[in-house]
Write a protein that holds these residues in place. Sequence first.
Motif, PDB file in Angstrom:
ATOM      1  N   SER A 208       0.829  -1.201   0.000  1.00 49.09           N
ATOM      2  CA  SER A 208       0.000   0.000   0.000  1.00 49.09           C
ATOM      3  C   SER A 208       0.868   1.257   0.000  1.00 49.09           C
ATOM      4  N   GLU A 209       0.785   2.025  -1.040  1.00 45.74           N
ATOM      5  CA  GLU A 209       1.551   3.274  -1.109  1.00 45.74           C
ATOM      6  C   GLU A 209       1.063   4.268  -0.063  1.00 45.74           C
ATOM      7  N   SER A 210      -0.236   4.272   0.238  1.00 49.71           N
ATOM      8  CA  SER A 210      -0.736   5.224   1.241  1.00 49.71           C
ATOM      9  C   SER A 210      -0.178   4.903   2.625  1.00 49.71           C
ATOM     10  N   LEU A 211      -0.021   3.626   2.954  1.00 50.05           N
ATOM     11  CA  LEU A 211       0.581   3.283   4.238  1.00 50.05           C
ATOM     12  C   LEU A 211       2.063   3.612   4.248  1.00 50.05           C
ATOM     13  N   LEU A 212       2.738   3.431   3.119  1.00 53.01           N
ATOM     14  CA  LEU A 212       4.154   3.796   3.050  1.00 53.01           C
ATOM     15  C   LEU A 212       4.344   5.311   3.149  1.00 53.01           C
ATOM     16  N   GLU A 213       3.378   6.086   2.671  1.00 57.69           N
ATOM     17  CA  GLU A 213       3.441   7.541   2.868  1.00 57.69           C
ATOM     18  C   GLU A 213       3.442   7.858   4.363  1.00 57.69           C
ATOM     19  N   ARG A 214       2.605   7.148   5.126  1.00 61.55           N
ATOM     20  CA  ARG A 214       2.580   7.351   6.569  1.00 61.55           C
ATOM     21  C   ARG A 214       3.922   6.941   7.178  1.00 61.55           C
ATOM     22  N   ALA A 215       4.498   5.867   6.661  1.00 64.91           N
ATOM     23  CA  ALA A 215       5.787   5.409   7.181  1.00 64.91           C
ATOM     24  C   ALA A 215       6.876   6.458   6.947  1.00 64.91           C
ATOM     25  N   ARG A 216       6.898   7.041   5.751  1.00 66.08           N
ATOM     26  CA  ARG A 216       7.913   8.067   5.459  1.00 66.08           C
ATOM     27  C   ARG A 216       7.704   9.304   6.322  1.00 66.08           C
TER      28      ARG A 216
END
Length: 301
Positions: free
Chosen positions: A90-98
């Motif tokens: 999930s790119e949206s979850l990776l955005e949160r990770a970054r």
Amino acid sequence: MAHDHDHDHNHNHAHGHHHGHTDIDWAEMGPRLESQAELFASLYERAMAWLAREVTEPGLIVDAGSGPGVVSCLFAETFPGARIVAVDGSESLLERARARAERLGVADRFSTIVGELPDVLDELDYPADLLWASRSLHHLGDQRAGLTAFAARLAPGGTLALMEGGLPPRYLPRDIGIGRPGLQARIDAVEAEWFTRMRAELPGHVAETEDWPGLLAAAGLKHTRTHTFLLDLPAPASERARAYVVASLSHMRERLGGVLDVEDLATLDRLLDPDDEASLHRRADVFVLEAHTVHTAVRAG
């Protein structure tokens, strides 16, 4: 690929999401998944302290199925000399990770890769000194092949740490004063059947005895070790813990509603009704008790 802990067998310990649930809005779920993972931070910290004794100064740590990056960032704090790669579907979850890595001041050694496990690991520039897979493996149809792929991405002497198994969670006493005593034990039995069906429906499913140390050895890894970590948040639950229990049992109600008997469904509905005096929102006896097991093994140097 990652996994939603609300979809996991007997566990609701959120930091990723369930393989194959493409209809889920991960951007919407992200805040809840992040909050739930933070609730489990003490458990993950103890697991990392154990890993730190197993792994000497890793240069590259890969979180395979990272979700919103809570655990990935804990790795960055535990191993200040390591680069961290968070991998998720999930790119949206990776955005949160970054964003989390930026807030915590570790963004200079934090990166992400979006894609489905295990093939996405081919995008790694370097082999991993430590590859962490927290309940992402059991969402792969062929777990043995998945472990072999994980092992292939390890550097010589690198460690694979697999969080699989443990015990069913407990949130309430056996007798809660409404309905038949033993509600959670009956939910466990239904969850086990659901998990078996979920596994069988995965693409390329292969039935496998869940002997994780044996499977790690079959993947060519050595020196298998196992340790179980406890999360013990006693009653009365904090607001965050209470919200986690409500979310967990709400998801169980949605998923298992067609299987549980009428009396247990009525009890669940009362527990989930904010206006009911006996609900999870008001009870003083809500707690969180969970046990998660980590298995490690090493690629020969």
